[in-house]
Design an enzyme around this catalytic site. Structure first.
Site, PDB file in Angstrom:
ATOM      1  N   PRO A 169       0.816  -1.207   0.000  1.00 30.46           N
ATOM      2  CA  PRO A 169       0.000   0.000   0.000  1.00 30.46           C
ATOM      3  C   PRO A 169       0.856   1.267   0.000  1.00 30.46           C
ATOM      4  CG  PRO A 169       0.158  -0.874   2.216  1.00 30.46           C
ATOM      5  CD  PRO A 169       0.922  -1.811   1.336  1.00 30.46           C
TER       6      PRO A 169
ATOM      7  N   TYR B  92      -4.514  14.416 -13.475  1.00 30.37           N
ATOM      8  CA  TYR B  92      -5.633  13.471 -13.543  1.00 30.37           C
ATOM      9  C   TYR B  92      -6.986  14.155 -13.332  1.00 30.37           C
ATOM     10  CZ  TYR B  92      -1.913  10.451 -11.480  1.00 30.37           C
ATOM     11  OH  TYR B  92      -0.768   9.791 -11.144  1.00 30.37           O
TER      12      TYR B  92
ATOM     13  N   CYS C 260       2.877  29.390 -15.282  1.00 28.44           N
ATOM     14  CA  CYS C 260       2.365  29.859 -16.568  1.00 28.44           C
ATOM     15  C   CYS C 260       1.808  28.726 -17.414  1.00 28.44           C
ATOM     16  CB  CYS C 260       3.465  30.593 -17.321  1.00 28.44           C
ATOM     17  SG  CYS C 260       3.954  32.041 -16.395  1.00 28.44           S
ATOM     18  N   GLU C 261       0.724  28.140 -16.941  1.00 29.90           N
ATOM     19  CA  GLU C 261      -0.006  27.080 -17.645  1.00 29.90           C
ATOM     20  C   GLU C 261      -1.461  27.209 -17.212  1.00 29.90           C
ATOM     21  OE1 GLU C 261       1.264  24.538 -19.573  1.00 29.90           O
ATOM     22  OE2 GLU C 261       3.392  24.889 -19.183  1.00 29.90           O
TER      23      GLU C 261
HETATM   24  C1  LIG Z   1       2.321   2.412  -7.174  1.00 30.48           C
HETATM   25  C2  LIG Z   1       2.428   1.022  -6.781  1.00 30.48           C
HETATM   26  C3  LIG Z   1       1.917   0.607  -5.549  1.00 30.48           C
HETATM   27  C4  LIG Z   1       1.194   1.506  -4.604  1.00 30.48           C
HETATM   28  O1  LIG Z   1      -0.028   1.953  -5.105  1.00 30.48           O
HETATM   29  P1  LIG Z   1      -1.053   2.715  -4.143  1.00 30.48           P
HETATM   30  O2  LIG Z   1      -2.212   2.980  -5.005  1.00 30.48           O
HETATM   31  O3  LIG Z   1      -0.386   3.974  -3.701  1.00 30.48           O
HETATM   32  O4  LIG Z   1      -1.362   1.825  -2.997  1.00 30.48           O
HETATM   33  C5  LIG Z   1       2.115  -0.729  -5.207  1.00 30.48           C
HETATM   34  N1  LIG Z   1       2.756  -1.593  -6.016  1.00 30.48           N
HETATM   35  C6  LIG Z   1       3.254  -1.214  -7.215  1.00 30.48           C
HETATM   36  C7  LIG Z   1       3.963  -2.195  -8.047  1.00 30.48           C
HETATM   37  C8  LIG Z   1       3.107   0.095  -7.636  1.00 30.48           C
HETATM   38  O5  LIG Z   1       3.581   0.467  -8.824  1.00 30.48           O
END
Ligand SMILES: *Cc1c(COP(=O)(O)O)cnc(C)c1O
Length: 402
Positions: A259, A301, A327-328
Site C-alpha cells: 500500500p 488526472y 504559466c499554464e
Molecule cells: C504504485 C504502486 C503501488 C502503490 O499503489 P497505491 O495505489 O499507492 O497503494 C504498489 N505496487 C506497485 C507495483 C506500484 O507500482
C-alpha cells in the site's frame, strides 16, 4: 492542527504530514492480516521522504520500490534487505546489478526480456537472484485510466501464459530462484471484486505451478487500496484481506501487500497562502502561492482534493477556480469550488495531499520545492528544507560560460 502557526513557523507553500494518522492506517491494515504470515511493504513512491519511510520501517514495514533510488532510500531509512522488493517495467542493468548485490527479498520481473537480463547479471555476479513475476490478469480495476495497470492495454506485467513459461525457465536456471508471484491492477481502487478476481486468477496459476513442482513462497497482492478524497465508498481492510484469503485455500503462502496511498494520502495537507483574487468577465479566480509544480494531481488526472480555508471572511461562498502562479492554464487545484471572498495571506489547505504530492513535484518555472513537516504526538518537526534558488542552479552554475 494549527495550520496558521505552522504556516508562520515554516512559511508557505508547505506540506504537513500527520505521522500518527499514518501509524493508525498501518496498524489497521496489519491487524486485518492477523494470524496470517504477511509483510506490508510500503510503496515508497507514494511519499518517499526518508522520515516517512523510516516511520513505517520503525513499525515493521518493508518497502516496495520502483527505482534503485527508492531502494537506497529504503536502506537509509532502516528497512531490512529481506523486506525490500523492486518492481517496475524498465529496470536498467545497473539497477538490477545493485538490487542483486544488496540481496533484497526479490526483484519483481515484468517481462521475458527482463528475466533474461536478471539471469545474465546474476550469472556475471556469481549469484542467485530471487525473483517474483508480475502477472497482468487483464482485469479492469474501474479506476482512472492513468492509474489502471492490470489490463493488457497497460504496459505492466506479463500475461498468464508468458508467466508460466517464465517460471519454468527461472526454475531451470542456476541463477534464478522464483519465490513469488505478483499482481497490482491499479491505484485508488474502490471496488473489491476486480481485486478478488485477479487474486483468483493468480492463485490458480500458483496451483498449476505446484502441479509441476514449482513452489512459491510469496503471494504479492500489490497496493492500490483507495481512500476517501471526496465521498467515495472505500474498501475496508478487513474485507480486502478476507477476499484475498478466500482465493488462497490450501495454499500456504506469505502475503505481501504494497500500500502507498492508503497509508499516507489522508495524513497529508498542502498549505498555501492567498496572493490575490481576480475576475475575468464572470469567472472568478483565487491565486495562491502553491502551484502544479508542488501538487500535480489536479492538473494530471483532474483529481479532486477537498479544500478548506482559514479566513476571517464571513461572506457567502461563490464558485471560484483555485490556481497557482505557474504559466499554464492547467495549473489549478480546483475548478468552480465554493469559497467565500478571501483576503491576502488567508490560508488555503488542500487535503489528502500526503500521497503522490511532493514526490511528483518539479522545479518548473524555477520554483523551489516546498518544505515538509511531520506532526507526531503533538510536536512538529521539519523533515525536508525548502529548496532555495541556490539549490536549483547548483548543477548548472559551473557550466556557465564567462
Ligand atoms: C504504485 C504502486 C503501488 C502503490 O499503489 P497505491 O495505489 O499507492 O497503494 C504498489 N505496487 C506497485 C507495483 C506500484 O507500482
Amino acid at each position: 492542527m494549527d495550520f496558521k502557526e505552522l504556516a508562520n513557523k515554516y512559511q508557505t507553500p508547505l506540506y504537513v504530514y500527520d505521522f500518527d494518522y499514518m501509524a493508525a492506517q498501518y496498524d489497521e491494515l496489519k491487524s486485518a492480516f492477523k494470524g496470517r504470515k504477511s509483510i506490508i511493504a510500503y510503496a515508497v513512491k507514494a511519499n518517499s521522504n526518508l522520515s516517512v519511510v523510516k516511520h513505517f520501517a520503525d513499525m515493521g514495514s518493508g518497502a516496495d520500490c520502483v527505482s534503485i533510488g527508492e531502494v537506497r532510500r529504503a536502506f537509509l531509512a532502516g528497512v531490512p534487505s529481506y523486506k525490500i522488493i523492486f518492481s517496475g517495467v524498465g529496470k536498467s542493468d545497473d539497477e538490477i546489478r545493485e538490487a542483486i548485490e544488496k540481496d533484497i527479498l526479490y526483484i519483481n520481473v515484468e517481462s521475458e526480456a527482463e528475466l533474461g537480463r536478471v539471469e545474465l547479471i546474476a550469472k556475471e555476479l556469481g549469484k542467485v537472484s530471487r525473483i517474483s513475476i508480475r502477472v497482468n490478469p487483464n482485469i479492469d480495476p474501474k479506476t482512472h485510466p492513468y492509474i489502471s495497470t492490470g489490463l493488457h492495454d497497460n504496459k505492466f506485467g506479463v500475461d498468464l501464459n508468458s508467466a508460466k513459461r517464465m517460471y519454468i525457465k527461472a526454475n531451470n536456471s542456476e541463477h534464478l530462484d522464483p519465490v513469488g508471484i505478483h499482481f497490482h491492477i491499479g491505484s485508488q481502487l474502490t471496488e473489491l471484486e476486480p481485486i478478488r478476481e485477479s487474486a483468483e486468477i493468480v492463485a490458480d496459476l500458483v496451483r498449476s505451478l505446484e502441479g509441476i513442482n514449482i513452489e512459491l513462497k510469496f503471494f504479492d497482492i500489490g497496493g492500490g487500496l483507495g481512500i476517501r478524497y471526496d465521498n467515495e465508498i472505500t474498501i475496508k481492510p478487513y474485507d480486502y484481506v478476507q477476499a484475498i484469503l478466500g482465493t488462497l485455500t490450501a495454499l500456504d503462502l506469505t502475503i505481501l501487500c504494497e500500500p502507498g496511498r492508503f497509508l499516507t494520502a489522508n495524513a497529508g495537507y498542502f498549505i498555501s497562502k492567498v496572493l490575490y483574487e481576480k475576475q475575468n468577465g464572470e469567472k472568478k479566480f483565487v491565486v495562491i502561492d502553491g502551484a502544479m509544480n508542488d501538487l500535480l494531481r489536479p492538473s494530471l488526472y483532474n483529481a479532486y482534493h477537498k479544500i478548506d480555508v482559514i479566513t476571517d471572511s464571513k461572506e457567502e461562498p461563490r464558485a471560484v477556480d483555485i490556481v497557482g502562479p505557474v504559466c499554464e492554464s492547467g495549473d489549478f487545484f480546483a475548478k468552480n469550488y465554493p469559497l467565500p471572498p478571501l483576503n491576502h495571506n488567508d490560508l488555503v489547505i488542500v487535503n489528502s495531499a500526503g500521497a503522490y504530492g511532493f514526490g511528483m513535484g518539479s522545479n518548473y518555472n524555477t520554483r523551489g520545492r516546498s518544505a515538509e513537516v511531520a506532526l507526531e504526538s503533538g510536536e512538529d518537526r521539519l523533515i525536508r528544507k525548502r529548496e532555495t534558488f541556490e539549490d536549483l542552479i547548483a548543477l548548472e552554475q559551473e557550466f556557465l560560460k564567462a
